[in-house]
Design a protein around this motif. Sequence first.
Motif, PDB file in Angstrom:
ATOM      1  N   TYR A  59       0.819  -1.216   0.000  1.00  0.00           N
ATOM      2  CA  TYR A  59       0.000   0.000   0.000  1.00  0.00           C
ATOM      3  C   TYR A  59       0.855   1.270   0.000  1.00  0.00           C
ATOM      4  O   TYR A  59       0.339   2.362  -0.240  1.00  0.00           O
ATOM      5  CB  TYR A  59      -0.910  -0.004   1.234  1.00  0.00           C
ATOM      6  N   LEU A  60       2.151   1.134   0.275  1.00  0.00           N
ATOM      7  CA  LEU A  60       3.005   2.316   0.390  1.00  0.00           C
ATOM      8  C   LEU A  60       2.979   3.214  -0.848  1.00  0.00           C
ATOM      9  O   LEU A  60       2.884   4.448  -0.712  1.00  0.00           O
ATOM     10  CB  LEU A  60       4.447   1.887   0.694  1.00  0.00           C
ATOM     11  N   PRO A  61       3.086   2.671  -2.080  1.00  0.00           N
ATOM     12  CA  PRO A  61       3.072   3.563  -3.255  1.00  0.00           C
ATOM     13  C   PRO A  61       1.791   4.382  -3.389  1.00  0.00           C
ATOM     14  O   PRO A  61       1.813   5.469  -3.964  1.00  0.00           O
ATOM     15  CB  PRO A  61       3.228   2.590  -4.428  1.00  0.00           C
ATOM     16  N   ILE A  62       0.686   3.877  -2.834  1.00  0.00           N
ATOM     17  CA  ILE A  62      -0.578   4.615  -2.938  1.00  0.00           C
ATOM     18  C   ILE A  62      -0.494   5.900  -2.119  1.00  0.00           C
ATOM     19  O   ILE A  62      -0.979   6.959  -2.552  1.00  0.00           O
ATOM     20  CB  ILE A  62      -1.750   3.731  -2.475  1.00  0.00           C
ATOM     21  N   TYR A  63       0.124   5.830  -0.935  1.00  0.00           N
ATOM     22  CA  TYR A  63       0.317   7.043  -0.144  1.00  0.00           C
ATOM     23  C   TYR A  63       1.204   8.037  -0.898  1.00  0.00           C
ATOM     24  O   TYR A  63       0.961   9.242  -0.881  1.00  0.00           O
ATOM     25  CB  TYR A  63       0.944   6.704   1.209  1.00  0.00           C
ATOM     26  N   GLY A  64       2.239   7.511  -1.540  1.00  0.00           N
ATOM     27  CA  GLY A  64       3.106   8.383  -2.334  1.00  0.00           C
ATOM     28  C   GLY A  64       2.368   9.015  -3.497  1.00  0.00           C
ATOM     29  O   GLY A  64       2.570  10.199  -3.810  1.00  0.00           O
ATOM     30  N   LEU A  65       1.494   8.247  -4.155  1.00  0.00           N
ATOM     31  CA  LEU A  65       0.716   8.782  -5.275  1.00  0.00           C
ATOM     32  C   LEU A  65      -0.226   9.885  -4.810  1.00  0.00           C
ATOM     33  O   LEU A  65      -0.354  10.931  -5.456  1.00  0.00           O
ATOM     34  CB  LEU A  65      -0.080   7.641  -5.934  1.00  0.00           C
ATOM     35  N   TRP A  66      -0.885   9.680  -3.673  1.00  0.00           N
ATOM     36  CA  TRP A  66      -1.784  10.702  -3.145  1.00  0.00           C
ATOM     37  C   TRP A  66      -1.011  11.969  -2.758  1.00  0.00           C
ATOM     38  O   TRP A  66      -1.463  13.084  -3.021  1.00  0.00           O
ATOM     39  CB  TRP A  66      -2.553  10.165  -1.944  1.00  0.00           C
ATOM     40  N   ALA A  67       0.161  11.775  -2.169  1.00  0.00           N
ATOM     41  CA  ALA A  67       0.993  12.930  -1.822  1.00  0.00           C
ATOM     42  C   ALA A  67       1.383  13.703  -3.071  1.00  0.00           C
ATOM     43  O   ALA A  67       1.410  14.943  -3.066  1.00  0.00           O
ATOM     44  CB  ALA A  67       2.242  12.468  -1.073  1.00  0.00           C
ATOM     45  N   ALA A  68       1.658  12.994  -4.165  1.00  0.00           N
ATOM     46  CA  ALA A  68       2.003  13.664  -5.425  1.00  0.00           C
ATOM     47  C   ALA A  68       0.810  14.439  -5.971  1.00  0.00           C
ATOM     48  O   ALA A  68       0.969  15.559  -6.482  1.00  0.00           O
ATOM     49  CB  ALA A  68       2.483  12.630  -6.445  1.00  0.00           C
ATOM     50  N   ILE A  69      -0.380  13.863  -5.870  1.00  0.00           N
ATOM     51  CA  ILE A  69      -1.584  14.549  -6.367  1.00  0.00           C
ATOM     52  C   ILE A  69      -1.824  15.833  -5.585  1.00  0.00           C
ATOM     53  O   ILE A  69      -2.080  16.897  -6.174  1.00  0.00           O
ATOM     54  CB  ILE A  69      -2.810  13.609  -6.264  1.00  0.00           C
ATOM     55  N   VAL A  70      -1.742  15.751  -4.263  1.00  0.00           N
ATOM     56  CA  VAL A  70      -1.958  16.946  -3.443  1.00  0.00           C
ATOM     57  C   VAL A  70      -0.875  17.986  -3.722  1.00  0.00           C
ATOM     58  O   VAL A  70      -1.152  19.186  -3.808  1.00  0.00           O
ATOM     59  CB  VAL A  70      -1.974  16.582  -1.946  1.00  0.00           C
ATOM     60  N   THR A  71       0.356  17.548  -3.888  1.00  0.00           N
ATOM     61  CA  THR A  71       1.473  18.458  -4.102  1.00  0.00           C
ATOM     62  C   THR A  71       1.381  19.181  -5.445  1.00  0.00           C
ATOM     63  O   THR A  71       1.641  20.387  -5.533  1.00  0.00           O
ATOM     64  CB  THR A  71       2.822  17.699  -4.024  1.00  0.00           C
ATOM     65  N   VAL A  72       0.991  18.461  -6.482  1.00  0.00           N
ATOM     66  CA  VAL A  72       1.013  19.037  -7.831  1.00  0.00           C
ATOM     67  C   VAL A  72      -0.346  19.608  -8.238  1.00  0.00           C
ATOM     68  O   VAL A  72      -0.439  20.733  -8.757  1.00  0.00           O
ATOM     69  CB  VAL A  72       1.469  17.968  -8.851  1.00  0.00           C
ATOM     70  N   VAL A  73      -1.407  18.864  -8.002  1.00  0.00           N
ATOM     71  CA  VAL A  73      -2.715  19.244  -8.553  1.00  0.00           C
ATOM     72  C   VAL A  73      -3.415  20.310  -7.728  1.00  0.00           C
ATOM     73  O   VAL A  73      -3.992  21.256  -8.282  1.00  0.00           O
ATOM     74  CB  VAL A  73      -3.607  17.983  -8.666  1.00  0.00           C
ATOM     75  N   PHE A  74      -3.355  20.199  -6.406  1.00  0.00           N
ATOM     76  CA  PHE A  74      -4.120  21.111  -5.559  1.00  0.00           C
ATOM     77  C   PHE A  74      -3.743  22.584  -5.754  1.00  0.00           C
ATOM     78  O   PHE A  74      -4.645  23.436  -5.841  1.00  0.00           O
ATOM     79  CB  PHE A  74      -3.974  20.700  -4.093  1.00  0.00           C
TER      80      PHE A  74
END
Length: 417
Positions: free
Chosen positions: A398-413
């Motif tokens: 599940y670790l990469p999913i947390y990283g993916l969400w962090a990337a979405i918040v960092t870039v998209v938000f």
Amino acid sequence: MDVQTNNPIVANMANPHELESLFRREPDVFKRAFAYAWEQHPDSQVLAVWQERLFFKETSVRTQETALFQKGFLVMGILAILAGICTRILFYFIDQNTISPINLVFGVLPFMAAYFVYRNPSNKKVLYTLGAVFLLFAVYLNMLPLEYTDSIILVYLHLPVLLWVAVGLAFTGNEHGVGRVRLAYLKFNGEFGILYAIIAISGMLLTLLTMRLFTFAGMNISEFYFSNVVVFGAAALAIVAAYLVTKNLKLAKSIAPYIAKIFSPLVLATLAAYLITIVWVGKSPFLDRDFLLSFNGILLSVLAVTIFSITESGTDERKSMSDYINLALIVLALIIDTVALSAIVFRLSSYGITPNRLAVLGINLLIWANLIWIMRAYMPFLRGKMGPSAVQDAVTKYLPIYGLWAAIVTVVFPLVF
């Protein structure tokens, strides 16, 4: 047994079967007795074979290990100095209000990743990915406006998580998809945190002593000492601690399992008492924003403690009390997360969408799904129908999913809001 006057190895030099039996029964006693026997009979072919069998690895590998240790120590020292210098430079620009404080992560994590790449050489795909992540996000972060809006604060909170996953890629290298190696990275983090804290406490005592001594001399060096020595040392210490943990330092590895066993029941008892208390006093996360934030803080803490306990349990097939405590923690965390999710949905429907509410909703959904997965893996393990690997997979995959969400918040938000 007196190995000098009544040596069993000398007495059984002509009996290979008995020598093997003595060795298998008490290897340590056998080695001590062998040392005296070898001194008395250096010409014995039988003992010469046993000499090579017992000490071949030590004599042939020692020189190579010493060379690797010295080289690894030198690389660690260079990276630690570079991390300290880079962090000090970044701190100067932060002090001038030209860049955001979160830039300090780029003074430590890239050098930690570099050490892992040196220790565990990776293919070009992994290296290019690591280089791109650190370079692009360093540029991206400093293109954002230097202000503290909700979306920017979310970037500051999630970027370290994303870079932490990138450091995990450096740690695992070409085996980044192997659960056992990912579990080793999680275990490294627990041991790293313990060792870093122990050394940092010693450093703080030294800092207090130093400042006190200079105060007696009529000099106030606190600002200079913090800006130069403390900042430099805190960054360099991260590389040193990483090196010590990867070199199997017994201190951290001995303490970590005990901390996991002690903290898990304490956290369980505290959490249960807390939930009973808030129900008793009638506190509601639906209307109280600060209380909802504390609820999420508790949730993250419980998840961290549970994962730490799972990683420290190792690959032991036997169930223990810690496993039942972990399951109870997961159930309580699910209750907290379900209440938090309900409160977030309520606030979204009542007050509208904001970056903070959307980010909290996303991370709560991710944690809820992760907890469900871990719980579903734990139940067959506790019933004896499955080994601990399924529980560990529920954590590591599940670790990469947390990283993916962090990337979405960092870039998209920041772009959307």
